[in-house]
Design a protein around this motif. Sequence first.
Motif, mmCIF file in Angstrom:
data_model
loop_
_atom_site.group_PDB
_atom_site.id
_atom_site.type_symbol
_atom_site.label_atom_id
_atom_site.label_comp_id
_atom_site.label_asym_id
_atom_site.label_seq_id
_atom_site.Cartn_x
_atom_site.Cartn_y
_atom_site.Cartn_z
ATOM 1 N N GLU A 100 1.371 6.244 2.165
ATOM 2 C CA GLU A 100 0.701 4.968 2.402
ATOM 3 C C GLU A 100 -0.800 5.169 2.294
ATOM 4 O OE1 GLU A 100 0.307 1.409 5.773
ATOM 5 O OE2 GLU A 100 1.705 3.070 6.056
ATOM 6 N N ASP A 116 6.308 10.201 -0.709
ATOM 7 C CA ASP A 116 6.062 8.791 -0.409
ATOM 8 C C ASP A 116 4.881 8.702 0.548
ATOM 9 O OD1 ASP A 116 8.152 8.039 -1.986
ATOM 10 O OD2 ASP A 116 9.557 7.740 -0.339
ATOM 11 N N ASP A 125 0.819 -1.210 0.000
ATOM 12 C CA ASP A 125 0.000 0.000 0.000
ATOM 13 C C ASP A 125 0.857 1.267 0.000
ATOM 14 O OD1 ASP A 125 -2.491 -1.247 -0.023
ATOM 15 O OD2 ASP A 125 -2.456 -1.541 2.154
ATOM 16 N N THR A 126 2.118 1.142 -0.400
ATOM 17 C CA THR A 126 3.033 2.276 -0.408
ATOM 18 C C THR A 126 3.226 2.777 -1.830
ATOM 19 O OG1 THR A 126 4.200 1.371 1.505
ATOM 20 C CG2 THR A 126 5.312 3.097 0.277
ATOM 21 N N ASN A 184 -4.286 4.386 3.337
ATOM 22 C CA ASN A 184 -4.822 3.823 4.573
ATOM 23 C C ASN A 184 -6.169 3.123 4.402
ATOM 24 O OD1 ASN A 184 -2.622 4.645 6.091
ATOM 25 N ND2 ASN A 184 -3.537 6.628 6.619
#
Length: 203
Positions: free
Chosen positions: A144, A142, A122-123, A146
Amino acid sequence: MGLFGRKNTESAVAVATLPVDPALTALTGAYTIDPAHSSIGFTVRHAMVTNVRGTFAEHEGVLNLDGENPGASTASIDVKIASIDTGIADRDGHLRSGDFFDAEQFPLMTFRSLHAQQLGGDTYRITGDLTIKDVTKPLAIDLEFNGSATDVYGNERVGFEGSAEILRSDWGLTWNAALETGGVMVSDKVKLNFDISAIKNAA
């Protein structure tokens, strides 16, 4: 999921090799960033020995997510410089002044996404244009993803958090003062922090 990118041939080719999760299709649509549940802030080294943290209380933005073709998604964020808050009124006033942001002449900091890249899981990395004091430079964030959820009021939300490092001097923020013990009062390196919740617009 690559959430953000400019809709162009280059980005379409770049994401063509990424697998598309069918579950993302339902996320397709326009979203408005919820400032009450989002935070845009920064961290900078002060006097070589400690960190000063601050936020921008007033900001707005829109996301246009394409679950089937994530590389065609876009993001746009506007931040009101005068809303800067480090917890110290005198310091905030100095940051708003011509020594730093010159908020009266340049009231907004803006980010416009260009494309996205999946780093794994999920990055992701989104790249776009950051404009401060009418200076526009590329910025890679960068982040993530959620996930998504429906809140108690029936709003469909998506959320992400991310960070990036910049050299403030690249945007003309060059004020500093030398320390008697060596070094400078304010580091050139600044870490930007993003914690965003966005609500899907009604169809």
